[in-house]
Every structure is written in C-alpha cells, then in structure tokens.
Design an enzyme around this catalytic site. Sequence first.
Site, short mmCIF file in Angstrom:
data_model
loop_
_atom_site.label_atom_id
_atom_site.label_comp_id
_atom_site.label_asym_id
_atom_site.label_seq_id
_atom_site.Cartn_x
_atom_site.Cartn_y
_atom_site.Cartn_z
CD GLU A 141 21.30 0.38 -1.41
OE1 GLU A 141 22.45 0.89 -1.37
OE2 GLU A 141 20.31 0.90 -0.87
CG ASP A 288 16.54 9.49 -2.71
OD1 ASP A 288 16.39 8.68 -3.63
OD2 ASP A 288 16.97 9.16 -1.59
CD GLU A 382 15.57 5.81 7.92
OE1 GLU A 382 15.78 5.18 6.88
OE2 GLU A 382 16.47 6.43 8.52
CD GLU A 400 21.35 10.43 3.03
OE1 GLU A 400 21.57 9.48 2.25
OE2 GLU A 400 21.32 10.28 4.28
CB THR A 486 23.70 9.09 -4.89
OG1 THR A 486 22.73 9.41 -3.91
CG2 THR A 486 23.80 7.58 -5.05
#
Length: 867
Positions: A141, A288, A382, A400, A486
């Site tokens: 993160e 991902d 989610e 996304e 991302t």
Amino acid sequence: MGNKRCWKLVPTSGTGMLLKTLLITSVLGWAKCQESQSMTPEEKIVIRDQIIEMFDHAYGSYMKYAYPADELMPLSCRGRVRGQEPNRGDIDDSLGKFSLTLIDTLDTLVVLNKLDEFEDAVRKAVTDVRLDNDVVVSVFETNIRVLGGLLGAHVMADLLRQRGERMQWYRDELLHMAKELGHRLLPAFNTTSGLPYPKVNLRYGVLNPLSRTGTESDTCTACAGTMILEFAALSRLSGEAVFEEHARKALDVLWQRRQRGSDLVGTVINIHNEEWVRRDSGVGAGIDSYYEYLMKAYILLGDNVFLERFNIHYSAIMKYISQPPLLLNVHMHNPTVSVRSWMDSLLAFFPGLQVLRGDLKPAIETHEMLYQVTKQHKFLPEAFTTEFRVHWGQHLLRPEFAESTYYLYKATADPYYLRVGQSIVEKLNAYARVPCGFAAVQDVRTGTHEDRMDSFFLAEMFKYLYLLFSEKSQLPIDIDDYIFTTEAHLLPVSLSTTQPPCQGNDTDSVPVSQEEDLFTHSCPSIETLFPNNPSFAKTIRDSYKYLTGVGRAFHPLPVREIELPLHDNGMEPVEFLKSMGISLTPLNEVMAGDTRSRKEHKGVYRVKLVAEVSHTPEEEEVVPHVVQLISPPFLGRTVLTAGPAKFGMDLTKQEHGVKGNVVKASPYTACGPVDNAVELKGHIALALRGDCMFAVKARWLQEAGAIGVIFIDHREGSNSKETPLFQMVGDGDSTEDITLPLVFLFSQEGAMLTAALEEHHNVDVLLLPKERQLGHDKTEKPVGINIKLRLAEEGELEEGSSRRPTLEFVLEKQEMLLKEEEEEELRGQRQPQQQFCSEAAENDRTEPCSADSSQNTNSNSGPDATP
C-alpha cells in the site's frame, strides 16, 4: 382479464408444507427502457462540472476536517489518526502518519486542471510530511499510494516548471522524498528469496528489535509483484539502480514459482522458502495487480520479457479462469475445477487490462456483467455470487469498475459507456454523499454508511470519471504520454527511452512456446478491432443485458387455470385453504367491467392473501447463531446474535450447543502463535477479525487448546440489526482439520461481550443456533399435505370435474404471484398431471413424488431460476 396480468404455476420438486411446495414469488413487469446512447457535448460538460463539484466536496472536506491526518472520517467529520481510533487490523497498515490522502491526490489535481490547488498542495507536502515515523505500514500500500503519489506529483511538477508558468520554485523536492521513502521500504526485501516482507517499520525497518514486525512469513502475489512500476521509475529518475533490481528479482521469483502445467500462480506465497501457501488462482484480490504490472511494465520500460510473461499468463487465464462473463478462481494445480462460487469486486479492473491487451470481446462481456450487478445493488458489493447475489455487502467506493468503463470508452468510442459513467456519478451522489465528503457503504442491501473515505477514492475514481467525459484538448497534459499505475498515478512512457535501464538490470527471457495472436506483440487499434462494424460492442452486450433479471421486459401469458382436487380430509376445500391463511374472493366480485375475460361460474375465486410464503432469498440462507451469557448475573438473559462459519464444528448438529468460559486471545488478532495458550486451553477464545483469514486464526487457537472461538468484527459500529449476517469462509484450502465451533459477532455485540468480560472476569457462554437458545419456545411445525395440480386452458376442464371438490384460481398482478417459466410457455407444452409432495408426506411415501417425472421439464425449477 383487462389490464391484469396472468401467471402460471411452476411445479417444483421439493418438500415441506403446501406453501413451500408451491413456490410463490412476485414477478415485476418492468417497462422496457431504451437508453439514449448518444450524448451531446453540452451533456458531457454538465456531467464533467458535476464531477469537479463532487471532487471539491470530497477533497475540500479532507483538507477542512482531516488534514494532516492520513484519511477523512466523513461521518465523524474528523481525521483518522493511527493510534487515536480503534484498531481496524490490517486496514490500518495503509496509514503511516504521512498525510496519505494529500499525497495520493496530488496528480489528480493536475488532471482536473486545478493547478493552483496543486501548487499549494505540493508546498504542504514538502513542508509538513515526514516519512520517518515509528509506524509499521504495508509495503504494498505504501508503494502504490505514497511512493507512486510522490513520483506522479514530481512528474507533474517538473512538467509545469518546464512550461515556465508555474512551480518555478520547485527543486525536485518530491523526488527526494520519493527516494527517501524508497530507501525506507528496501529493508523489506532483505529475504533469502528476494520476495519482500509484507510490512516494514518506516523508522526501524524489519529486523531491528524496535521494528515490531519481521515475524511474517507469507505475502500475497500482488503484494510482491506490484513494485516494478514505482521502483523502476524511481531508479530511472534518481539514477539509483537498487530499486529496480529488487522489484525485478521479486517478479523473477513469482514467475519461476508458477505452476508449470497451468502457467497460473497462487494467491499467497512463503517469502522464505518460496512455497505456495494458498493455491487458489484468479484475477481478483491477492493476485490482480501482478498481472497488471507485467503488461504495464512492458509499456513503461519496453522490456519484452514482461510482455512474454504476461501473454503466457493471459493464455492460462482465458483457458481456465475466464468463463464469460464470469472470472472464477481455480486451483493452480487442478485448474479445471472452480474453488469458489463467488467473485470479488477487485476483478473489475480486468476488462480494462483486457482492453490494453486488445481482447475486447471478453472485456465487454465481463464489464456488462458487472454493470448489471451495479444496477441490481446500486454498487458492486465487495463480493457477489455467480448468481449475482450479495456474498459480502460492503462497498468501499472502489474505482476499478469506473477504470474499466474509461478504458472501454476510449477503445470503442461507444457512448453507451458514457451512460455507464453517468450512472456511477449519480449513484455516488445519491447513496454515498454525506455532509463531510463521501462515505463507504457498509452493506449495499441496507445502504448504511461506514465512517471511512479511503484515499484511492480521490486518487483514482475522480481521475477516471473526469477523463471519461473530457476531450484530449480539454486536459492540461497529453494523457497518452503516460501510463496509469494501479493507483492511477501517472508515469511517463518516455522513461524507456530518455532514461536508460540500469546497467546489468535486464531480466533474461525464458523461452516458452505459446500460441500467438494478432495482439501478442502489437498494440490494438480500433480499425482492427471493429472492421466496418461500429455496433460490435452492442452486439456483445445485448447477450448479457438481462443477466441478473433486472430490466427484463414482461411477456404476458394466456389465462391459465389451476385445478386443486384435494385429498379427502373431512374439510371443504375453501375452508381448508382459509385455515392455511389463504383468503378467497369470488371472481365475479372483482371482475366487474372486465368484459374480455369475465367468466361467471360458481366456485371460481382469486387468491386474495397468501401467508407464510417461501420467496427467493437475496443470498444463501444463513442460520442465525447466538452467544448466550449463562453465568451470573446474566443467567441466559443476555443473548448476542452471531453468524456461523462454513467450516469447523456444525453447531446445528449439536443438541445442546457448546458451553465454555471466555478467554481473550493474545495476540488479540490470533494470526500467529498464541502467547496465553495455558489460559486458553479448555476455554472459548475471543479473537479480533483482521490481519489474516478466519481459518488461520482458528488453526492457531485450536492448536492452543481452545474449545471454541468467538470472532469480533473490527469495523466500528457494525451490528446485527443493520448488517445482514454472513457465513465465515475458509482460506481456499481444505479446512477439514478445523473442528472447533466458530461464531462471529459484529462490533456492537462484541463490545457487550468484552464489557461483560472486563467487569466480571469470569463469563460462561453457550454457543448454539438461535432457535435452540435457552428459554426459547419452539414453534410447532405446520403439517403438510399432498395436492394434485392439473393445468388446463380456459374452457378445457374435463367434463364432470364440477362433481369433484374443485377450486379454480385466477391470480392477479398486485398479489403474491406465482413464478413462471417462460421457456415452457414458448414451447407451447402442457404438462400431464403432476403430484407434489410435502415434507410430511415425503417421509411416508414409497413411490416417486412425480407421477410422470420423466416428462416433467420443470422438475429442476427452484428459487434460483430466472423468471
């Protein structure tokens, strides 16, 4: 029957009493709404201005109420400072006391042409932000949000400075901060494998005695494989090769550890011995951005090895994981078998990645499926099942889906995707906007909010939405000169040419034979994708338009009658049905004025009311459990509603439940060896949700000798009244080794239990299904009955039928409606006489339930069937 709609009874092969045998469900007739696909420039300007106003509301609220805190708490109208708010577990690992939201938002300000605000925000970041705090943060993160944010902002500041109009004072301060942060993340790579630790202390690193980290042995594939863009950009901009070298090494390990037979990777890997810990493989959470960064590393750096690896993985994904329009996790060693029946919302990025690959058809299919889910639930839950029901109802304002919408519009120029973007904007304003920003949705089924506004909402959502409704000429930069990370930070694709790779830093390519297609080594073009066929995308979408059942046009059926010859039980048919809660009204009393379908003959009724009707559930039924406090002074009067688990001991099969004394686990998250195993042995453990999977916690606590586990939610304010119960699931691997009973309490119920434990120290509880709690009166089960059904067209009742006790129903739109199956009606088939069995009769009979099961085309109809 005039403007009334008529319905057909669908036979179901089931058990239970009459009203559960005859599935009655309400079928809504939706008017077919043809969306206006085109959008005028004026409409786009209005929506773009609306997006700017929304951004101002969100960013302005952060700066007013939260800065310099990491994040805004939009319901409390204050900043979230780590250590000053209740611990949320691994969610808080994004917070490093470095004004996270400010840094994550910097280059968004430029894209939205807010250049004055950008310059002011850069000054604040340079002056106020410190990166040496004694805080343990997530390497993943911190890399994508903070390092990426600093690099993207530096690139923008440098560009504006070169133009000579702004930022003339800027001397690469953001790049220096990025380099400092890069060095603070490097200790995480100090492993024998080269895979990074998942966490690092910004001040003390990993192995320092003061670091409070370094004991972790596992990391997710995306966590290790999503470093190359930021680290390579940092190396090329700073001239220090060490960052790119470490990121490449981590990617090499993941590539080498792929399953050679399937070319898939798992979800979690051991950073020391390189063995896979979780072997389920998909394109959502945990994996991902690993795939995303292979493709984008090729675009940014021009290194063919990344493209070759991506293409090999992509072929495997399309072979095993893609089941259009679904993307389902499989086992990496046995990829022909799906390992779960639900999908997570993070996979919504994948259609956008497929656009970059040039594979438009599956991108359009999956995106349309996701859009249908948002129509059904307002936002993407989610997690949701393959039947598009809610599996986990939380929505964190994730970007996304908007990202993929943007990519598809840029690839197709189809205004349909502008309408999709418009719906995102409208739903955010309608269901997420609060006075102090935008709040995450705790559960899409209830619409309740959660006191969080993650930084990625400002970093990504507003970028993609603004770009979707903007022309290139309206932007302050040429967006085609950049690749999105991302986290949607902007890195210049010129890095591959203007900044040469570091010496000796090329990764050797592993030759692997593969089938090549048109886009294996070239970028897609609209001319190639849509040769003389501008309606290509619509043709694909139309196949999935009513995937979830929302918006399907109603096709009325001819009037059908239902004959119910009842078994002789000493009661008249009308009285019998009334005794079951069915009120009947003579048909001629309700059909006055209906000249087309009036049928006045004695004994014809309409269904007025149906009580205790079985309906199609929104999600898989969850059996409520309870934690009942039975020691003094509670004595069973305090009962806390709990959710069950899909693994461990099945409490529904334990006649008296499981009784024990409650002991709080140490560490409270129970994600490693238990320190107070002696105290826990023979007792029920209390543990906090977060940091690792439920199954991992259960194994550690079972090993410590606990006889049961109560998990408490780490999300503030959650409670069983506002949030639907869910079943805890395992970790993707076999959970047969876990034999403990496991229950889950939301935070408010959990607070009651912990308060009782703190006050009385010795608290005994009983874990059991809610219906078996002490002092709970058992309700008598209704008695079932067999009923024979015969369907007949109007006027075709057999001669002499009136001599038998017979009822004829005509069911109306506004009442509870009988489920129909359109396909049978279209085929014009009429079923022979059928017999349906209740649960009571099922146990006594020896003959098959259906009188003619081989011809019963409806025998598989059930609650999941689409009307």
